[in-house]
Design a protein around this motif. Structure first.
Motif, PDB file in Angstrom:
ATOM      1  N   THR A 104      22.437  56.435 -10.054  1.00 39.06           N
ATOM      2  CA  THR A 104      21.304  55.645  -9.515  1.00 39.06           C
ATOM      3  C   THR A 104      20.538  56.882  -8.709  1.00 39.06           C
ATOM      4  N   SER A 105      19.288  56.707  -8.676  1.00 49.08           N
ATOM      5  CA  SER A 105      18.343  57.666  -8.030  1.00 49.08           C
ATOM      6  C   SER A 105      18.619  57.643  -6.435  1.00 49.08           C
ATOM      7  N   SER A 158      16.920  62.123 -16.254  1.00 50.25           N
ATOM      8  CA  SER A 158      17.990  61.892 -15.493  1.00 50.25           C
ATOM      9  C   SER A 158      17.475  61.231 -14.120  1.00 50.25           C
ATOM     10  N   SER A 159      18.250  60.815 -13.381  1.00 50.61           N
ATOM     11  CA  SER A 159      17.855  60.148 -12.001  1.00 50.61           C
ATOM     12  C   SER A 159      17.720  61.428 -11.127  1.00 50.61           C
ATOM     13  N   SER A 160      18.101  62.584 -11.384  1.00 49.22           N
ATOM     14  CA  SER A 160      18.070  63.841 -10.295  1.00 49.22           C
ATOM     15  C   SER A 160      16.667  64.027 -10.212  1.00 49.22           C
ATOM     16  N   ASP A 161      16.303  64.825  -9.210  1.00 48.63           N
ATOM     17  CA  ASP A 161      15.027  65.211  -8.954  1.00 48.63           C
ATOM     18  C   ASP A 161      14.823  66.754  -9.774  1.00 48.63           C
ATOM     19  N   PHE A 208      13.104  65.451 -18.096  1.00 50.76           N
ATOM     20  CA  PHE A 208      12.476  64.444 -17.474  1.00 50.76           C
ATOM     21  C   PHE A 208      13.138  63.847 -16.482  1.00 50.76           C
ATOM     22  N   SER A 209      12.653  63.422 -15.280  1.00 46.13           N
ATOM     23  CA  SER A 209      13.062  63.104 -13.979  1.00 46.13           C
ATOM     24  C   SER A 209      12.748  61.710 -13.527  1.00 46.13           C
ATOM     25  N   ALA A 210      13.634  61.167 -12.848  1.00 50.25           N
ATOM     26  CA  ALA A 210      13.112  59.434 -12.340  1.00 50.25           C
ATOM     27  C   ALA A 210      11.976  59.767 -11.373  1.00 50.25           C
ATOM     28  N   LEU A 240      11.978  55.351 -17.176  1.00 49.87           N
ATOM     29  CA  LEU A 240      12.545  56.768 -17.542  1.00 49.87           C
ATOM     30  C   LEU A 240      12.603  56.927 -18.832  1.00 49.87           C
ATOM     31  N   PHE A 241      13.240  56.223 -19.792  1.00 49.74           N
ATOM     32  CA  PHE A 241      13.659  56.441 -20.961  1.00 49.74           C
ATOM     33  C   PHE A 241      12.220  56.251 -21.756  1.00 49.74           C
ATOM     34  N   LEU A 242      11.608  55.118 -21.562  1.00 52.89           N
ATOM     35  CA  LEU A 242      10.262  54.937 -22.148  1.00 52.89           C
ATOM     36  C   LEU A 242       9.259  56.168 -22.174  1.00 52.89           C
ATOM     37  N   TYR A 243       9.323  56.558 -20.726  1.00 52.24           N
ATOM     38  CA  TYR A 243       8.498  58.028 -20.572  1.00 52.24           C
ATOM     39  C   TYR A 243       8.962  59.040 -21.414  1.00 52.24           C
ATOM     40  N   ALA A 244       9.949  59.249 -21.301  1.00 50.76           N
ATOM     41  CA  ALA A 244      10.674  60.424 -22.142  1.00 50.76           C
ATOM     42  C   ALA A 244      10.393  60.381 -23.628  1.00 50.76           C
ATOM     43  N   ALA A 245      10.575  59.125 -24.214  1.00 47.92           N
ATOM     44  CA  ALA A 245      10.215  58.735 -25.539  1.00 47.92           C
ATOM     45  C   ALA A 245       8.678  58.980 -25.760  1.00 47.92           C
ATOM     46  N   ALA A 246       7.932  58.567 -24.916  1.00 57.24           N
ATOM     47  CA  ALA A 246       6.581  58.788 -25.255  1.00 57.24           C
ATOM     48  C   ALA A 246       6.251  60.235 -25.327  1.00 57.24           C
TER      49      ALA A 246
END
Length: 231
Positions: free
Chosen positions: A54-55, A112-115, A137-139, A151-157
């Motif tokens: 969790t972030s 990842s949830s990490s910064d 990619f970060s949350a 986050l996963f949708l952003y990474a895929a895009a």
């Protein structure tokens, strides 16, 4: 979107903490100590159960709601700095991760949830950053962290791959939940140190993982047989 066809996934999206690096025992211990320092009556087992994957934004929102302790100014930055110092002396890659990533043919990225600072520091420290070609990619780059799918949708895009052509590797229920909400199949990894002796991954399967595995070296076979594994 890329029009590639074939049996295997087009993109493998890796969580970082607990999947690529064995950081969760360190991170959870530092978080627990720092929460107790500001007056939150919480133990390591509770922190691990409630906040793995969790972030920090979500964690501190829960702390304020459940314990009535607002986030002190500078607290999140202090926890991050404390964790990075601990990483310098203790952090290791998940066994087999470097060798597997070095021979993988599939496209891959990290979500990842990490910064970003912690992500790059940890992946550099363990020698894994070079395997991702800057695709980390970060949350912090999306409105909502895990368990939401953003986050996963952003990474895929960013990688120009349709969600259904991705496979996510996750070790936490929030991460599995997020991937499923994004329409992405998930392999649950339970080989990190925070899993202890119980590596059945029952909670990951219940959250929607297609299957679980506890040795990183099993990943190439799982990806090579993905069509059969995902039905």
């Amino acid at each position: 979107m890329n029009g590639r066809t074939g049996a295997g996934p087009e993109l493998v999206i890796f969580d970082c903490d607990g999947v690529l690096i064995d950081s969760e025992p360190i991170s959870l211990a530092r978080l627990t100590e720092n929460l107790r320092r500001i007056g939150v009556p919480i133990d390591l087992a509770t922190v691990a159960r409630r906040f793995t994957g969790t972030s920090m934004t979500s964690i501190m929102a829960h702390i304020a709601t459940d314990y009535g302790v607002p986030t002190p100014e500078g607290f999140v930055d202090a926890v991050r700095a404390d964790t990075l110092r601990a990483f310098d002396g203790e952090l290791q890659a998940i066994a087999g991760a470097g060798a597997v990533l070095g021979t993988m043919r599939e496209r891959r990225c990290v979500a990842s949830s990490s910064d970003p600072l912690r992500l790059r520091h940890a992946l550099s420290l363990t020698g894994l950053l070079e395997h991702f070609g800057g695709h980390v990619f970060s949350a912090t780059q999306v409105a909502r962290g895990k368990p939401f799918p953003d986050l996963f949708l952003y990474a895929a895009a960013q990688m120009d791959v349709a969600p259904e052509r991705c496979v996510v590797i996750e070790d936490s229920v929030p991460g599995v939940t997020a991937a499923c909400a994004a329409g992405m199949p998930v392999l649950g990894f339970c080989g990190g140190g925070h899993w202890g002796h119980d590596r059945t991954g029952t909670d990951l399967l219940a959250a929607g993982a297609v299957r679980v595995f506890d040795a990183f070296t099993d990943l190439p076979h799982l990806l090579a047989t993905w069509d059969a594994a995902s039905r």
